[in-house]
Design an enzyme around this catalytic site. Structure first.
Site, PDB file in Angstrom:
ATOM      1  CG  MET A  90     -39.906 -22.593 -58.273  1.00  0.00           C
ATOM      2  SD  MET A  90     -39.450 -23.278 -56.663  1.00  0.00           S
ATOM      3  CE  MET A  90     -39.743 -21.850 -55.631  1.00  0.00           C
ATOM      4  NE  ARG A  91     -47.941 -22.141 -61.183  1.00  0.00           N
ATOM      5  CZ  ARG A  91     -48.511 -20.946 -61.067  1.00  0.00           C
ATOM      6  NH1 ARG A  91     -47.763 -19.873 -60.892  1.00  0.00           N
ATOM      7  NH2 ARG A  91     -49.810 -20.827 -61.105  1.00  0.00           N
ATOM      8  CG  HIS A 109     -38.416 -28.200 -48.764  1.00  0.00           C
ATOM      9  ND1 HIS A 109     -39.095 -27.168 -49.380  1.00  0.00           N
ATOM     10  CD2 HIS A 109     -38.171 -27.796 -47.494  1.00  0.00           C
ATOM     11  CE1 HIS A 109     -39.252 -26.185 -48.509  1.00  0.00           C
ATOM     12  NE2 HIS A 109     -38.706 -26.531 -47.360  1.00  0.00           N
ATOM     13  CD  GLU A 174     -31.228 -28.970 -52.891  1.00  0.00           C
ATOM     14  OE1 GLU A 174     -31.606 -28.963 -54.078  1.00  0.00           O
ATOM     15  OE2 GLU A 174     -31.567 -28.085 -52.081  1.00  0.00           O
TER      16      GLU A 174
HETATM   17  C1  GRF Z   1     -33.397 -26.311 -54.937  1.00  0.00           C
HETATM   18  O1  GRF Z   1     -33.038 -25.474 -53.874  1.00  0.00           O
HETATM   19  C2  GRF Z   1     -34.385 -27.328 -54.458  1.00  0.00           C
HETATM   20  O2  GRF Z   1     -34.179 -27.724 -53.135  1.00  0.00           O
HETATM   21  C3  GRF Z   1     -35.677 -26.558 -54.567  1.00  0.00           C
HETATM   22  O3  GRF Z   1     -35.558 -25.772 -55.720  1.00  0.00           O
HETATM   23  C4  GRF Z   1     -34.174 -25.551 -55.997  1.00  0.00           C
HETATM   24  C5  GRF Z   1     -33.925 -26.067 -57.382  1.00  0.00           C
HETATM   25  O4  GRF Z   1     -32.760 -25.590 -57.944  1.00  0.00           O
HETATM   26  N1  GRF Z   1     -36.817 -27.451 -54.609  1.00  0.00           N
HETATM   27  P1  GRF Z   1     -32.341 -26.073 -59.407  1.00  0.00           P
HETATM   28  O5  GRF Z   1     -33.427 -25.601 -60.362  1.00  0.00           O
HETATM   29  O6  GRF Z   1     -32.221 -27.546 -59.400  1.00  0.00           O
HETATM   30  O7  GRF Z   1     -31.052 -25.381 -59.673  1.00  0.00           O
END
Ligand code: GRF
Length: 192
Positions: A90-91, A109, A174
């Site tokens: 998240m950076r 994403h 995902e």
């Molecule tokens: C997911 O929603 C991904 O798409 C986004 O960050 C989240 C990661 O979740 N980039 P996690 O840490 O894998 O549970």
């Protein structure tokens, strides 16, 4: 293909990658290290449980983004990665960082890019009345969430969906999308 995963939080995508690797489904890819920018990230525990080496570079310890990114590069490179995988990292990364890993840096994403770059993707999809949401794996460039798309997966939006229920459905998608892209990259089935 040596993979270093960067995380900030829960690590559920990381868990999916580890599960595929444990079941010999990740092609020639091997997760060699997991690095977090937050010492408290639960994803570090996910890595520890799988006996994958971990490291932390805390952004709070650096005066600016550039100093943080250079420390991160230094630690990542001790693991000699062929691919750096952002898995809930998240950076925002500097241009220097992105250039250093040009062609070796991917992200997942939670939207059907180019729609909804940045944060709160599910809220925005619900507010727009979209019928579909999804997730995208893309190459990382210096422009946020704008690099070339590698692969996407769509999920339906149901009338009764909330951000939470939609998030759960997208995350579930995902967990197949990201490992399958990494497998295919490692097998040379996707051009870099
Ligand atoms: C997911 O929603 C991904 O798409 C986004 O960050 C989240 C990661 O979740 N980039 P996690 O840490 O894998 O549970």
């Amino acid at each position: 293909m040596r993979i270093v995963c960067l995380i900030s939080g829960g690590g559920t995508n990381l868990q999916a990658l580890i599960d595929w690797q444990a079941n010999d489904l990740l092609g020639d890819a091997k997760i060699v290290a997991v690095i977090s920018n937050a010492a408290a990230a639960p994803g570090l525990g996910v890595a520890n449980n799988a006996a994958i080496p971990t490291g932390t570079v805390s952004h709070d310890d650096f005066p600016n983004r550039s100093a943080f990114d250079h420390a991160l590069i230094k630690l990542i490179n001790t693991h000699e990665p062929d691919l750096v995988v952002l898995a809930g990292f998240m950076r925002i990364l500097t241009g220097d960082f992105v250039a250093h890993y040009d062609g070796r840096l991917i992200n997942i994403h939670p939207s059907l890019l180019p729609k909804y770059k940045g944060l709160n993707t599910h809220r925005r999809a619900l507010e727009a009345g979209d019928n579909y949401a999804g997730a995208t794996v893309h190459w990382v460039t210096s422009e946020l969430d704008a690099g070339d798309i590698i692969r996407q997966v769509e999920v339906p939006i149901m009338r009764e969906d909330t951000e939470e229920t939609l998030n759960a459905r997208v995350l579930d998608a995902e967990y197949t999308l990201y490992p399958s892209v990494i497998r295919d990259l490692s097998l040379g089935l996707i051009k870099c």
